[in-house]
Design a protein around this motif. Structure first.
Motif: not given
Length: 107
Positions: A20-48
């Protein structure tokens, strides 16, 4: 472990991961991970809890894969050489030199 701690832990391992050291790949993967974490901010304790276990597993996998690649490169240095170079290196390892290659000349 909190969500922020899990995010930082996974992010550290992603930054160290060689494919993942390639710059473009890193940007896409980091953005998708951040979006995934944002979606789980309001999850229930079991889901979290389940999400945090998944994050820990992913971070552990990336760390293990990185260490495996380092060990493979250290203890198997001949993995990326041609067969001719491999034979020569093996002969050198046991104290022998390969004879010069015979070149036939048609005169």
């Amino acid at each position: 472990m909190t969500l922020a701690k899990g995010y930082r832990h996974l992010l550290r391992e992603l930054r160290k991961y060689e494919p993942l050291r390639h710059r473009d790949t890193k940007k896409v993967s980091l953005a998708s991970f951040r979006a995934t974490f944002e979606r789980h901010k309001s999850a229930t304790p079991n889901e979290l809890g389940e999400f945090l276990r998944t994050i820990n597993n992913a971070a552990l996998f990336l760390k293990s894969q990185r260490e495996y690649d380092e060990l493979l490169a250290r203890y198997n240095p001949l993995q990326d050489v041609t067969s001719e170079e491999h034979v020569k290196a093996t002969a050198n390892r046991v104290g022998l030199n390969m004879p010069p290659e015979f070149k036939r000349t048609d005169a």
